[in-house]
Design a protein around this motif. Structure first.
Motif, mmCIF file in Angstrom:
data_model
loop_
_atom_site.group_PDB
_atom_site.id
_atom_site.type_symbol
_atom_site.label_atom_id
_atom_site.label_comp_id
_atom_site.label_asym_id
_atom_site.label_seq_id
_atom_site.Cartn_x
_atom_site.Cartn_y
_atom_site.Cartn_z
ATOM 1 N N LEU A 81 11.835 3.876 2.887
ATOM 2 C CA LEU A 81 11.718 4.722 1.693
ATOM 3 C C LEU A 81 11.243 3.940 0.477
ATOM 4 C CD1 LEU A 81 14.921 6.942 2.042
ATOM 5 C CD2 LEU A 81 12.562 7.736 2.091
ATOM 6 N N LYS A 82 11.582 2.647 0.403
ATOM 7 C CA LYS A 82 11.167 1.825 -0.740
ATOM 8 C C LYS A 82 9.644 1.741 -0.841
ATOM 9 C CE LYS A 82 15.245 -1.150 -1.137
ATOM 10 N NZ LYS A 82 15.783 -2.523 -0.936
ATOM 11 N N SER A 83 8.978 1.752 0.299
ATOM 12 C CA SER A 83 7.516 1.609 0.298
ATOM 13 C C SER A 83 6.796 2.914 -0.047
ATOM 14 C CB SER A 83 7.044 1.112 1.664
ATOM 15 O OG SER A 83 7.312 2.086 2.656
ATOM 16 N N ILE A 84 7.531 4.042 -0.058
ATOM 17 C CA ILE A 84 6.906 5.341 -0.368
ATOM 18 C C ILE A 84 6.989 5.565 -1.876
ATOM 19 C CG2 ILE A 84 6.861 7.802 0.167
ATOM 20 C CD1 ILE A 84 8.363 7.190 2.736
ATOM 21 N N THR A 85 6.074 4.959 -2.590
ATOM 22 C CA THR A 85 6.026 5.053 -4.043
ATOM 23 C C THR A 85 5.262 6.307 -4.467
ATOM 24 O OG1 THR A 85 4.010 3.753 -4.092
ATOM 25 C CG2 THR A 85 6.102 2.552 -4.246
ATOM 26 N N ARG A 86 5.250 6.562 -5.771
ATOM 27 C CA ARG A 86 4.476 7.696 -6.293
ATOM 28 C C ARG A 86 2.991 7.522 -5.989
ATOM 29 N NH1 ARG A 86 5.383 9.269 -12.461
ATOM 30 N NH2 ARG A 86 7.460 9.639 -11.582
ATOM 31 N N SER B 188 -1.862 8.996 -2.881
ATOM 32 C CA SER B 188 -2.896 8.569 -1.939
ATOM 33 C C SER B 188 -2.915 9.451 -0.697
ATOM 34 C CB SER B 188 -2.659 7.113 -1.541
ATOM 35 O OG SER B 188 -3.604 6.684 -0.602
ATOM 36 N N ALA B 189 -1.733 9.827 -0.230
ATOM 37 C CA ALA B 189 -1.653 10.692 0.954
ATOM 38 C C ALA B 189 -2.272 12.057 0.670
ATOM 39 C CB ALA B 189 -0.195 10.853 1.383
ATOM 40 N N CYS C 287 -8.954 5.386 1.078
ATOM 41 C CA CYS C 287 -7.851 5.672 0.159
ATOM 42 C C CYS C 287 -6.856 4.515 0.180
ATOM 43 C CB CYS C 287 -7.132 6.966 0.560
ATOM 44 S SG CYS C 287 -8.162 8.441 0.430
ATOM 45 N N PHE C 288 -6.262 4.273 -0.972
ATOM 46 C CA PHE C 288 -5.225 3.252 -1.065
ATOM 47 C C PHE C 288 -4.047 3.656 -0.192
ATOM 48 C CE2 PHE C 288 -1.205 2.030 -3.138
ATOM 49 C CZ PHE C 288 -1.302 0.656 -3.030
ATOM 50 N N ASN C 289 -3.621 2.771 0.681
ATOM 51 C CA ASN C 289 -2.529 3.105 1.595
ATOM 52 C C ASN C 289 -1.547 1.935 1.676
ATOM 53 O OD1 ASN C 289 -0.888 4.311 3.430
ATOM 54 N ND2 ASN C 289 -2.216 3.989 5.183
ATOM 55 N N PRO C 290 -0.577 1.901 0.740
ATOM 56 C CA PRO C 290 0.377 0.791 0.739
ATOM 57 C C PRO C 290 1.428 0.891 1.829
ATOM 58 C CG PRO C 290 0.984 2.380 -0.919
ATOM 59 C CD PRO C 290 -0.272 2.895 -0.284
#
Length: 558
Positions: A431-436, A441-442, A476-479
């Motif tokens: 969950l920490k990696s799912i930023t705004r 981006s999604a 697309c940016f995909n962190p």
């Protein structure tokens, strides 16, 4: 009228045309459902009907068969080609589904009957050509039909003989009340009308006064959901962080098997859960009001074709945006006619998971009604937080009254949360990696895919190939890294489930081996496999190349 008779009337005993019977046979319907058995004969007699039956009970086929049969009889004596039947549904998805169902049932008489869907999927002017030839059946939403009547693309003042309102309990809640009242001014005073709904609330009663005349009311003696031997309903009390840990555990430990439909409360929630599941190696697609109809229908088709086993749907209870609210250019406006929990026919859904608990009983019934359709089995699991306890009690009381039982309908799901402590840490990390930024981006990725798949833009990209190439290569940016916590170590698997998890993993490995062709090596001993490997190595020039060494080279030069 109640369903008191036990004798079953067959389709062939209803006086239905042989071409329709052949289509029914191809669809594999052995005998009519209770609503079809009651409604079709009454409709063929010319009665106005208000029918209440649960989702998945065959309401759409009931009116479709009656309308097609009556039109075939009318056309035997008619000389003019006119619009004689209109089917109204509250959403574009339901229009698409009703249109397909009518087409399937009229496949044997397609040369005689013309059916069109003029729901708002394309600009109004584009659909004018569909109405020029006066098709026999027009399927539409109320506002789009009204727009065509205003534009004089259609005139049914003297020709309309049958009106169907499907999912009637949604018509007013989707904001179509004023549209329906204005439509009635374009209709003749006398016509036969059918209204079908899963519930009979105040909205349906108000609509009934506007449309029906001396209607027969069909209320089947059945609950709004299948019986407990067909549908198993559970709830588990957990708060926000535990929801994600629990979903990861249920999927990775194979406690949820088969095609699954997750319901969440908002669009951003869709993408949050999707990105979360992808990190655990679970492939899922999203369905929400921001996506255009073509994309939503495409997602449903992919799910129905087993390309996806998991679909995440947003069930926004209030999509109406105040007119005074300023529209942001950066945000996509939701589709006001979107309604995925109502009427959409998802094939072979084994499980419904209410990730976010519904706000009322009707919403719960329509969500859960997506599974256990026909004769199939289904399971519904609801995550309940402290703020949902009052709604849970309300739903429980309603269902207990419908099932006429004192037993608990939504049984507690006996799962020991302390056993998935290892999943909590992994879920927190994911969950920490799912930023705004990741959520944005999604969404942008979905928009890009819509643009690339758009039929309207094909000619533009044909003239501007450079822009198409740039769009295709614009990543697309995909962190969020997929499959980052997909592998579940043995030490976090509860002891009670280790054996079943190992068996499932072995089955998956076996199926993957069969798909890759490794089944050709079954039955080989160790020596034979070694020999086969060496033959492949020698055949590969890069692997068979042997370097003699610099020392050897010097000796030869001397």
């Amino acid at each position: 009228m109640d369903d008191d008779t036990e004798e079953t009337v067959e389709f062939s005993q209803m006086g239905i045309d042989d071409r329709i019977l052949e289509a029914i046979s191809k669809l594999g319907w052995a005998q009519p459902t209770p609503i079809q058995e009651k409604a079709i004969p009454l409709a063929l007699e010319g009665k106005d009907i208000l029918a209440r039956a649960r989702t998945g009970s065959g309401k759409t086929a009931a009116y479709a068969i009656a309308v097609i049969q009556k039109l075939l009889l009318i056309k035997q004596r008619a000389t003019n080609q006119e619009v004689r039947a209109i089917v109204l549904t509250p959403s574009k998805e339901l229009c698409n589904q009703a249109y397909k169902n009518i087409q399937e049932l009229s496949t044997g008489c397609s040369r005689v009957l013309k059916v069109v869907d003029v729901s708002p999927t394309v600009p109004l002017a584009t659909q004018r050509s569909l109405l020029v030839e006066n098709p026999d059946i027009v399927v539409s939403t109320p506002n789009r039909l009204l727009a065509h009547l205003r534009a004089k693309n259609l005139n049914v003042k003297t020709s309309l003989e049958m009106l169907v309102v499907d999912e009637a309990d949604l018509v007013f809640s989707f904001g179509h009340e004023s549209d329906v009242k204005e439509l009635l001014g374009h209709f003749p005073q006398i016509y036969q009308a059918f209204m079908l709904s899963a519930t009979l609330g105040d909205d349906v009663k108000a609509l009934k006064k506007l449309i029906l005349h001396n209607a027969v009311i069909l209320k089947l003696n059945e609950s709004q959901l299948p019986e407990s031997n067909q549908l198993s309903q559970y709830h588990i009390k957990c708060e926000e962080e535990d929801k994600f840990a629990l979903v990861a555990a249920l999927l990775k430990l194979n406690l949820i098997r088969g095609k699954t439909l997750f319901f969440v409360k908002s669009v951003s929630r869709c993408y949050q859960l999707k990105l979360f599941l992808e990190q655990f190696g679970v492939k899922a697609c999203v369905l929400n009001s921001e996506l255009p109809l073509n994309s939503r229908c495409h997602m449903i088709e992919q799910f129905n074709k087993d390309i996806y086993d998991v679909i995440i749907a947003s069930d926004e209870t209030s999509l109406n945006i105040p007119k005074t609210e300023t529209k942001s250019k950066s945000k996509r406006q939701p589709d006001l006619e979107y309604g995925v929990s109502r009427g959409i026919d998802f094939y072979n859904v084994s499980n419904i998971v209410n990730f976010d608990f519904p706000s009322d009983t009707d919403s719960y019934i329509h969500r859960v009604g997506r599974t256990a359709r026909g004769d199939n089995q289904g399971t519904a699991l609801s995550f309940v937080s402290i703020k949902d306890l009052d709604t849970l009690e309300e739903i429980e009381n309603t269902l207990s009254a419908q099932y006429d039982t004192q037993d608990i309908v939504l049984k507690p799901y006996n799962f020991k949360m302390e056993q998935i402590e290892g999943f909590r840490y992994r879920a927190r990390d994911a969950l920490k990696s799912i930023t705004r930024r990741a959520l944005q981006s999604a969404r942008m990725k979905d928009i890009k895919e819509e643009i690339l798949a758009s039929e309207k833009l094909k000619s533009y990209f044909k003239d501007n190939p450079r822009e198409l190439e740039v769009l295709r290569h614009d990543k697309c940016f995909n962190p969020v890294q997929k499959n980052r916590v997909a592998n579940i170590p043995d030490y976090i698997v509860p002891k009670d489930l280790k054996q079943s998890v190992q068996q499932t993993q072995q089955q998956k490995q076996g199926s993957q081996a069969n798909k890759s062709g490794s089944h050709s090596q079954t039955g080989m001993n160790k020596k034979e496999r070694r020999m086969q490997f060496m033959r492949k190595r020698k055949a590969d020039p890069l692997k068979s190349f042997q370097f003699a060494g610099f020392g050897e080279k010097k000796k030869k030069s001397k």
